[in-house]
Design a protein around this motif. Structure first.
Motif, PDB file in Angstrom:
ATOM      1  N   ARG A   1      11.209  40.138  -7.934  1.00 24.59           N
ATOM      2  CA  ARG A   1      10.866  39.262  -9.060  1.00 24.59           C
ATOM      3  C   ARG A   1      10.827  40.051 -10.374  1.00 24.59           C
ATOM      4  O   ARG A   1      11.249  39.533 -11.416  1.00 24.59           O
ATOM      5  CB  ARG A   1       9.535  38.556  -8.789  1.00 24.59           C
ATOM      6  CG  ARG A   1       9.650  37.456  -7.732  1.00 24.59           C
ATOM      7  CD  ARG A   1       8.403  36.617  -7.640  1.00 24.59           C
ATOM      8  NE  ARG A   1       7.315  37.308  -6.981  1.00 24.59           N
ATOM      9  CZ  ARG A   1       7.070  37.269  -5.670  1.00 24.59           C
ATOM     10  NH1 ARG A   1       7.867  36.574  -4.859  1.00 24.59           N
ATOM     11  NH2 ARG A   1       6.033  37.911  -5.151  1.00 24.59           N
ATOM     12  N   CYS A   2      10.331  41.283 -10.329  1.00 25.86           N
ATOM     13  CA  CYS A   2      10.371  42.129 -11.532  1.00 25.86           C
ATOM     14  C   CYS A   2      11.806  42.327 -12.004  1.00 25.86           C
ATOM     15  O   CYS A   2      12.118  42.198 -13.194  1.00 25.86           O
ATOM     16  CB  CYS A   2       9.744  43.486 -11.240  1.00 25.86           C
ATOM     17  SG  CYS A   2       7.953  43.540 -11.271  1.00 25.86           S
ATOM     18  N   ASN A   3      12.672  42.645 -11.080  1.00 22.36           N
ATOM     19  CA  ASN A   3      14.060  42.927 -11.440  1.00 22.36           C
ATOM     20  C   ASN A   3      14.775  41.675 -11.934  1.00 22.36           C
ATOM     21  O   ASN A   3      15.555  41.737 -12.900  1.00 22.36           O
ATOM     22  CB  ASN A   3      14.788  43.529 -10.236  1.00 22.36           C
ATOM     23  CG  ASN A   3      14.250  44.908  -9.886  1.00 22.36           C
ATOM     24  OD1 ASN A   3      13.874  45.677 -10.765  1.00 22.36           O
ATOM     25  ND2 ASN A   3      14.196  45.219  -8.604  1.00 22.36           N
TER      26      ASN A   3
ATOM     27  N   LEU B   1      18.279  49.110  -0.544  1.00 14.43           N
ATOM     28  CA  LEU B   1      19.030  47.863  -0.649  1.00 14.43           C
ATOM     29  C   LEU B   1      18.767  47.167  -1.986  1.00 14.43           C
ATOM     30  O   LEU B   1      19.683  46.596  -2.588  1.00 14.43           O
ATOM     31  CB  LEU B   1      18.662  46.938   0.507  1.00 14.43           C
ATOM     32  CG  LEU B   1      19.147  47.363   1.895  1.00 14.43           C
ATOM     33  CD1 LEU B   1      18.590  46.435   2.968  1.00 14.43           C
ATOM     34  CD2 LEU B   1      20.675  47.382   1.950  1.00 14.43           C
ATOM     35  N   GLU B   2      17.518  47.216  -2.448  1.00 13.27           N
ATOM     36  CA  GLU B   2      17.196  46.588  -3.730  1.00 13.27           C
ATOM     37  C   GLU B   2      17.864  47.336  -4.878  1.00 13.27           C
ATOM     38  O   GLU B   2      18.326  46.717  -5.842  1.00 13.27           O
ATOM     39  CB  GLU B   2      15.681  46.526  -3.932  1.00 13.27           C
ATOM     40  CG  GLU B   2      15.236  45.904  -5.237  1.00 13.27           C
ATOM     41  CD  GLU B   2      15.645  44.453  -5.416  1.00 13.27           C
ATOM     42  OE1 GLU B   2      15.431  43.916  -6.527  1.00 13.27           O
ATOM     43  OE2 GLU B   2      16.180  43.831  -4.464  1.00 13.27           O
TER      44      GLU B   2
ATOM     45  N   ALA C   1      15.905  49.732 -12.028  1.00 12.01           N
ATOM     46  CA  ALA C   1      15.417  48.960 -10.893  1.00 12.01           C
ATOM     47  C   ALA C   1      13.984  49.346 -10.546  1.00 12.01           C
ATOM     48  O   ALA C   1      13.646  50.528 -10.469  1.00 12.01           O
ATOM     49  CB  ALA C   1      16.316  49.196  -9.677  1.00 12.01           C
ATOM     50  N   THR C   2      13.152  48.332 -10.341  1.00 13.41           N
ATOM     51  CA  THR C   2      11.825  48.520  -9.763  1.00 13.41           C
ATOM     52  C   THR C   2      11.972  48.462  -8.256  1.00 13.41           C
ATOM     53  O   THR C   2      12.541  47.502  -7.724  1.00 13.41           O
ATOM     54  CB  THR C   2      10.869  47.416 -10.240  1.00 13.41           C
ATOM     55  OG1 THR C   2      10.747  47.472 -11.665  1.00 13.41           O
ATOM     56  CG2 THR C   2       9.504  47.563  -9.598  1.00 13.41           C
ATOM     57  N   LEU C   3      11.478  49.470  -7.550  1.00 13.23           N
ATOM     58  CA  LEU C   3      11.743  49.569  -6.114  1.00 13.23           C
ATOM     59  C   LEU C   3      10.458  49.497  -5.283  1.00 13.23           C
ATOM     60  O   LEU C   3       9.425  50.055  -5.672  1.00 13.23           O
ATOM     61  CB  LEU C   3      12.459  50.882  -5.788  1.00 13.23           C
ATOM     62  CG  LEU C   3      13.824  51.080  -6.441  1.00 13.23           C
ATOM     63  CD1 LEU C   3      14.445  52.395  -5.975  1.00 13.23           C
ATOM     64  CD2 LEU C   3      14.755  49.922  -6.148  1.00 13.23           C
ATOM     65  N   PRO C   4      10.535  48.843  -4.106  1.00  8.17           N
ATOM     66  CA  PRO C   4       9.401  48.806  -3.167  1.00  8.17           C
ATOM     67  C   PRO C   4       9.409  50.080  -2.325  1.00  8.17           C
ATOM     68  O   PRO C   4       9.791  50.081  -1.153  1.00  8.17           O
ATOM     69  CB  PRO C   4       9.704  47.563  -2.322  1.00  8.17           C
ATOM     70  CG  PRO C   4      11.206  47.506  -2.285  1.00  8.17           C
ATOM     71  CD  PRO C   4      11.674  48.032  -3.621  1.00  8.17           C
ATOM     72  N   VAL C   5       8.950  51.172  -2.904  1.00 10.87           N
ATOM     73  CA  VAL C   5       9.148  52.484  -2.293  1.00 10.87           C
ATOM     74  C   VAL C   5       8.407  52.667  -0.981  1.00 10.87           C
ATOM     75  O   VAL C   5       8.718  53.595  -0.226  1.00 10.87           O
ATOM     76  CB  VAL C   5       8.750  53.602  -3.283  1.00 10.87           C
ATOM     77  CG1 VAL C   5       9.786  53.730  -4.389  1.00 10.87           C
ATOM     78  CG2 VAL C   5       7.371  53.330  -3.876  1.00 10.87           C
ATOM     79  N   VAL C   6       7.428  51.815  -0.702  1.00 13.73           N
ATOM     80  CA  VAL C   6       6.728  51.915   0.578  1.00 13.73           C
ATOM     81  C   VAL C   6       7.684  51.681   1.744  1.00 13.73           C
ATOM     82  O   VAL C   6       7.451  52.148   2.862  1.00 13.73           O
ATOM     83  CB  VAL C   6       5.545  50.922   0.631  1.00 13.73           C
ATOM     84  CG1 VAL C   6       6.040  49.486   0.687  1.00 13.73           C
ATOM     85  CG2 VAL C   6       4.628  51.234   1.806  1.00 13.73           C
TER      86      VAL C   6
ATOM     87  N   GLU D   1       4.096  43.637   0.491  1.00  9.92           N
ATOM     88  CA  GLU D   1       4.274  42.593  -0.519  1.00  9.92           C
ATOM     89  C   GLU D   1       5.090  43.089  -1.715  1.00  9.92           C
ATOM     90  O   GLU D   1       5.630  42.291  -2.486  1.00  9.92           O
ATOM     91  CB  GLU D   1       2.914  42.080  -1.009  1.00  9.92           C
ATOM     92  CG  GLU D   1       2.140  43.013  -1.934  1.00  9.92           C
ATOM     93  CD  GLU D   1       1.265  44.018  -1.215  1.00  9.92           C
ATOM     94  OE1 GLU D   1       0.344  44.563  -1.855  1.00  9.92           O
ATOM     95  OE2 GLU D   1       1.498  44.269  -0.011  1.00  9.92           O
ATOM     96  N   SER D   2       5.204  44.415  -1.847  1.00 10.10           N
ATOM     97  CA  SER D   2       5.934  44.971  -2.989  1.00 10.10           C
ATOM     98  C   SER D   2       7.428  44.678  -2.912  1.00 10.10           C
ATOM     99  O   SER D   2       8.118  44.750  -3.933  1.00 10.10           O
ATOM    100  CB  SER D   2       5.705  46.473  -3.082  1.00 10.10           C
ATOM    101  OG  SER D   2       6.228  47.163  -1.958  1.00 10.10           O
ATOM    102  N   ILE D   3       7.928  44.339  -1.727  1.00  7.36           N
ATOM    103  CA  ILE D   3       9.364  44.041  -1.615  1.00  7.36           C
ATOM    104  C   ILE D   3       9.717  42.825  -2.470  1.00  7.36           C
ATOM    105  O   ILE D   3      10.661  42.856  -3.275  1.00  7.36           O
ATOM    106  CB  ILE D   3       9.759  43.813  -0.143  1.00  7.36           C
ATOM    107  CG1 ILE D   3       9.559  45.108   0.653  1.00  7.36           C
ATOM    108  CG2 ILE D   3      11.210  43.332  -0.040  1.00  7.36           C
ATOM    109  CD1 ILE D   3       9.832  44.954   2.142  1.00  7.36           C
TER     110      ILE D   3
END
Length: 334
Positions: free
Chosen positions: A90-92, A122-123, A110-115, A83-85
């Protein structure tokens, strides 16, 4: 030439925010049970983290800071799942909107979905090329994996290709480490020692050293990392670290990487002595300013006061205040 009474633009490059959505995601994951640092985000601190509007701008003006580079506070999205993706996006997007609403006052990490390192890469590219962000901030381990784990190579490769820095932020050590080194005292003291008192900073420093000895900079020689708090202990033991390069069979001496792949920032630790030590290791052209807002916010025009008393003058002072950051990020996305 910088004139004595000229206003020097002041950019804080480690200034944090938080969103209600991230708080709710942390709550769903019961993250407070394993990471006591979340308690630091309550009360006035929490209100200031959530405010990316006029109230924050007024506090920036009071401190003497012209620009904040916004980053999601620790532990960011490092303990969340797929869900962090979408949360990261949305944060960014929210930070991009903040930048537009307040021209010239904010920049973004950038806030990244590191999982999901591929999605994170890509983000990061979207944030830099589309939103105009200046890099990213990573908060140490992801689950039980340290940042030098091969899984995270796509993030660092993306940052290098995009010519953007990666800032390494402290986070709370694992429970096993806390039990071994930070237990046996009152609960409040244990938490303080394991987080802002000491543990956070050892953790961030170890992450950087692991990346260095993994050969990251041999593989990506142009990659630039940033450490807060005047180098998270690392610079103060740089002489002892010299032996690590031989053990790791690196291409160059450890000191060479500190001078060519590392920037350091104040994070609100306004000490002229620490600044001088950092400058003696990495060079004055690798010093960056930051206040660690809102955690280290102090009234009384504090940021501008330190700028005036830090021991630098002229072009070196302007470089510390904004010039080094401007140079570091001038080719973002190119």
């Amino acid at each position: 030439m910088v004139k004595k009474d000229e206003h020097i633009p002041l950019i804080g490059i480690e200034e944090h925010f938080l969103t209600e959505e991230v708080i709710q995601a942390w709550d769903r994951a019961n993250l407070s049970a394993s990471d006591p640092s979340l308690a630091h985000n309550a009360g006035v601190i929490g209100q200031r983290l959530l405010d990316v509007s006029q109230g924050r701008v007024e506090l920036m003006d009071e401190a003497g800071v012209d620009v904040q580079v916004l980053s999601l506070t620790t532990p960011a999205l490092h303990e969340l799942g797929p869900e962090s993706i979408n949360i990261a996006k949305r944060c960014n997007d929210a930070i991009a909107e903040t930048i537009v609403r307040h021209p010239g006052r904010f920049q973004g990490y950038a806030t990244l979905p590191v999982v999901d390192p591929e999605a994170a890469a890509l983000e990061l590219e979207r944030c830099v090329k589309t939103l105009g962000f200046k890099g990213t901030m990573l908060g140490g381990r992801v689950g039980d994996r340290n940042l030098d784990h091969p899984d995270f190579a796509p993030i660092f490769e993306s940052a290098s290709a995009l010519h953007v820095p990666v800032s390494l932020h402290p986070r709370t050590p694992p429970i096993a480490v806390r039990e071994a080194y930070y237990s046996g005292m009152s609960p409040d003291l244990e938490i303080a020692l394991a987080t802002y008192g000491l543990g956070w900073h050892y953790d961030a420093g170890v992450q950087f050293v692991r990346l260095l000895v993994s050969g990251l900079f041999d593989r990506l020689p142009k990659l630039q990392l940033i450490l807060g708090h005047w180098g998270e202990m690392v610079l103060f033991f740089s002489e002892r670290m010299a032996a690590l390069g031989r053990s790791a069979k690196l291409d160059k001496p450890v000191m060479d990487y500190l001078k060519s792949n590392l920037y350091v920032t104040a994070s609100g630790m306004f000490s002229a002595n620490y600044l001088a030590r950092a400058a003696s290791i990495v060079g004055k052209d690798r010093l960056l300013f930051s206040t660690d807002f809102p955690y280290q916010y102090r009234p009384g025009h504090d940021a501008r006061r330190f700028l005036n008393e830090c021991g630098l003058e002229g072009e070196e002072l302007a470089a510390f205040a904004h010039g080094n950051w401007d140079r570091l990020t001038k080719n973002c996305g190119q």
